[in-house]
Design an enzyme around this catalytic site. Structure first.
Site, PDB file in Angstrom:
ATOM      1  N   GLY A 297      37.714  49.762  29.063  1.00 39.20           N
ATOM      2  CA  GLY A 297      38.990  48.744  29.714  1.00 39.20           C
ATOM      3  C   GLY A 297      39.204  47.697  28.606  1.00 39.20           C
ATOM      4  N   GLN A 298      40.201  46.925  28.803  1.00 44.86           N
ATOM      5  CA  GLN A 298      40.532  45.840  28.333  1.00 44.86           C
ATOM      6  C   GLN A 298      41.140  44.928  29.232  1.00 44.86           C
ATOM      7  OE1 GLN A 298      43.461  47.147  25.200  1.00 44.86           O
ATOM      8  NE2 GLN A 298      43.293  44.978  24.097  1.00 44.86           N
ATOM      9  N   GLY A 299      41.227  43.599  28.505  1.00 45.30           N
ATOM     10  CA  GLY A 299      41.515  42.478  29.352  1.00 45.30           C
ATOM     11  C   GLY A 299      41.811  41.215  28.511  1.00 45.30           C
ATOM     12  N   GLY A 302      38.900  40.633  26.071  1.00 48.57           N
ATOM     13  CA  GLY A 302      38.662  41.445  24.986  1.00 48.57           C
ATOM     14  C   GLY A 302      38.621  42.946  25.456  1.00 48.57           C
ATOM     15  N   VAL A 304      36.208  46.494  26.218  1.00 46.78           N
ATOM     16  CA  VAL A 304      34.915  47.092  26.656  1.00 46.78           C
ATOM     17  C   VAL A 304      34.670  48.458  26.224  1.00 46.78           C
ATOM     18  CG1 VAL A 304      33.405  47.570  28.596  1.00 46.78           C
ATOM     19  CG2 VAL A 304      34.585  45.416  28.582  1.00 46.78           C
ATOM     20  N   LYS A 318      31.090  44.623  25.292  1.00 51.28           N
ATOM     21  CA  LYS A 318      32.248  43.741  25.422  1.00 51.28           C
ATOM     22  C   LYS A 318      32.471  42.867  24.306  1.00 51.28           C
ATOM     23  CE  LYS A 318      32.304  40.228  28.411  1.00 51.28           C
ATOM     24  NZ  LYS A 318      32.549  39.470  29.703  1.00 51.28           N
ATOM     25  N   ASP A 415      34.318  33.028  39.394  1.00 53.47           N
ATOM     26  CA  ASP A 415      35.347  33.845  39.136  1.00 53.47           C
ATOM     27  C   ASP A 415      35.188  35.275  39.853  1.00 53.47           C
ATOM     28  OD1 ASP A 415      37.751  34.944  37.940  1.00 53.47           O
ATOM     29  OD2 ASP A 415      36.813  35.534  35.976  1.00 53.47           O
TER      30      ASP A 415
END
Length: 603
Positions: A297-299, A302, A304, A318, A415
């Site tokens: 995944g990405q966000g 950064g 993963v 990550k 969060d």
């Protein structure tokens, strides 16, 4: 199992050698240890099996250790001698059963025995004086007052003084010896005389035929007992050898198990060292991720990647790509996650701080994040079911409660959202991503902040304006409440794409339906689902109360989640006070909490 089997085989062989065979069951015996006839085939004692003797050749031992033969009509006879070669037995009347009816009805036709010497007629006299010199006296129990004598009808009674005697009766009897009442009988079947005469052994054949058959076998030679001893020693030697092999096997297996246990312990220690946060170089990160081959995944933080440590432990790596400022997010995650050990919190296994390269190595969760299962856009919101959603909600709540009360310092995650809730192979939830987390002393319950932290849609009101209260652990409660309502609705709380504008803000729409006691038909398949959906909805609405003081603590939230839906009451309307100050709104106070003291952040 092996020991039991070995013991069984040993006892079986021992029994075969020492009394367990057919021959030992039928071995020759006596009623008395000192005298009396030897009893062997075709005779047998009552306690011996049927195959040890021939039909109707059953003997027994009396209480005084006499050998007894019982025949039809005649009753019990005392056996004094058995000649197996001539097939003859010598008997006399067993005194306690010597009755007049037996004498008068003497008949051997119903037995396998005959008498060669019938002896003709005999006369019985009852005498008051002793006539033992002139006549044969016999034992008698039916006339105990006087003596009883017997004489053959051919015997000249003229020479006998019978003045004190009275004739009782005449009877036809077998020939009597001159001793008191002894006579002998013969048997013709089975024919074992010739076999016995040759010194062999006569026995019954081992078959199931109704008519018994006999066989003549050679007796063991004089050296046979020595052979038996040799055989016994050989078998015992074999058993000792087998037992020795068995012991060696047990020792070998025990040592093998110990070695395996030692290897397992060493592997565990290696794995345990791997589970402690360790520092890796960037070259190690590339090796662990197979040069960043498997992207998860990405966000904004950064990317993963899936990786594997040298001990076959799968991990999620990550890679942080935003290093503005002083790398505060990286420091927060490493510093916070390294102290956390809880089943509902993701474990940090290692990190990389190699120049400007930053990476976090965490345990790998195969089912990824919760948002993939609760939001309709992913098409998986039906797969978990309401009971599993309730279990996930309880697990998240316990993880947050641990952060607030279970660590040495209180940790505010700040969060909490579906994207930061990861699921293991059993769909157990684990809280992740501590980049925005803050630590404070457990004696204090609030932190002062200069910049709002978190994700829009989950940020508590006090994070945006201090008019609503101070930032505290109740800020995580608010985020959890928004997450809980999204789990119920299966959609984002704020959704401008819905056709009905009244449903654009789902929490408010949900509250209005519940407050008006309208059914909330949200993906309901079973009757029990309604109760779970309603319970999660009410708890979520309690958690998103506009002011922190009105929100329950996570400890109370867990109690509400694990309790019954019928015990819950609707909270005050959290949306009536939106945009207003705390002092201008009249609200019901259900959860009384002390005022929160503001303290500085612990960097």
């Amino acid at each position: 199992m092996g020991i039991s089997l070995f013991f069984f085989l040993f006892m079986r062989l021992f029994a075969e050698i020492n009394g367990g065979s057919r021959d030992d069951e039928c071995k020759a015996s006596r009623c008395s240890d000192y005298d009396g006839p030897v009893i062997r085939f075709p005779f047998r004692l009552k306690h011996q099996p049927d195959h040890c003797g021939y039909p109707e050749f059953e003997l027994s031992c009396s209480e005084d250790k006499q050998t007894i033969l019982e025949l039809p009509h005649l009753g019990k006879l005392w056996v004094t001698e058995i000649n197996y070669t001539s097939q003859t037995i010598i008997v006399l009347w067993y005194q306690r059963d010597y009755l007049q009816r037996q004498i008068l009805n003497f008949n051997l036709s119903a037995s396998p025995f005959t008498s060669e010497y019938t002896g003709g007629d005999f006369s019985f006299f009852n005498c008051s004086e002793n006539k033992a010199v002139e006549l044969l006296s016999i034992p008698c129990c039916f006339l105990t007052s006087d003596l009883v004598y017997v004489a053959s009808s051919s015997y000249s009674l003229a020479k006998v003084n019978l003045s004190s005697c009275r004739k009782i009766f005449n009877a036809t009897l077998p020939y009597y010896y001159k001793r008191e009442g002894y006579f002998h009988v013969n048997w013709s079947k089975p024919m074992c005389g010739n076999c016995e005469a040759k010194g062999n052994k006569c026995q019954r054949k081992k078959n199931n035929s109704t008519e018994p058959e006999i066989e003549c076998i050679d007796k063991p030679a004089k050296g046979a007992p020595i052979d038996k001893v040799v055989l016994t020693e050989a078998i015992l030697g074999f058993l000792h050898f087998t037992f020795g092999i068995f012991i060696i096997f047990i020792v070998y297996r025990s040592n093998k198990l110990k070695r395996e246990h030692r290897i397992n312990i060493q592997k565990f220690l290696e794995d345990y060292r791997a589970l402690k946060p360790s520092r890796y170089s960037y070259a190690d990160i590339k090796k662990i991720t197979n040069n960043f081959k498997d992207k998860l995944g990405q966000g904004g933080y950064g990317t993963v990647y899936k990786g594997k440590l040298s001990n076959e432990v799968f991990v999620a790596v990550k890679i942080l790509d935003d290093f503005k400022g002083k790398g505060e997010e990286f420091i927060n995650e490493v510093g916070t996650m390294s102290t956390i050990h809880h089943v509902n919190v993701v474990r940090l296994l290692g990190f990389c701080a190699d120049g400007y390269k930053r990476a976090l190595i965490c345990e790998f969760l195969p089912n990824e994040s919760l948002d993939k299962f609760i939001f309709s856009a992913f098409g998986n919101n039906y797969s978990l079911g309401w009971h599993k959603l309730q279990d996930i909600a309880i697990g998240i709540a316990k993880g947050i409660e641990y952060l607030h009360q279970g660590c040495d310092q209180r940790i505010l995650h700040l969060d909490i959202k579906p994207h930061n809730i990861l699921l293991d192979h059993n769909f157990n939830p684990k809280i992740s991503d501590f980049g925005l987390a803050k630590l404070c002393s457990k004696e204090q319950s609030a932190v002062s902040m200069t910049v709002a932290r978190g994700t829009m849609g989950y940020i508590a009101p006090e994070m945006l304006s201090r008019n609503f209260g101070n930032v505290s652990c109740k800020s995580d409660v608010y985020s959890f409440g928004m997450l809980l309502i999204e789990m119920v609705g299966g959609r984002k709380n704020i959704d401008a794409t819905v056709e009905n504008t009244s449903q654009a803000y789902f929490p408010e729409w949900l509250y209005n339906h519940l407050d008006q006691e309208q059914e909330v038909h949200i993906r309901i398949e079973e009757e029990g689902d309604i109760k779970i959906a309603k319970k999660l909805s009410i708890i979520g609405l309690w958690c998103i109360q506009w002011y922190p003081i009105d929100r329950p603590s996570m400890k109370i939230v867990i109690r509400m989640l694990e309790g019954e839906e019928g015990n819950l009451v609707m909270p005050p309307n959290p949306f009536a006070s939106m945009g207003q100050t705390r002092t201008s709104v009249r609200r019901r106070k259900t959860f009384i909490q002390p005022e929160l003291t503001v303290i500085s952040e612990i960097e």
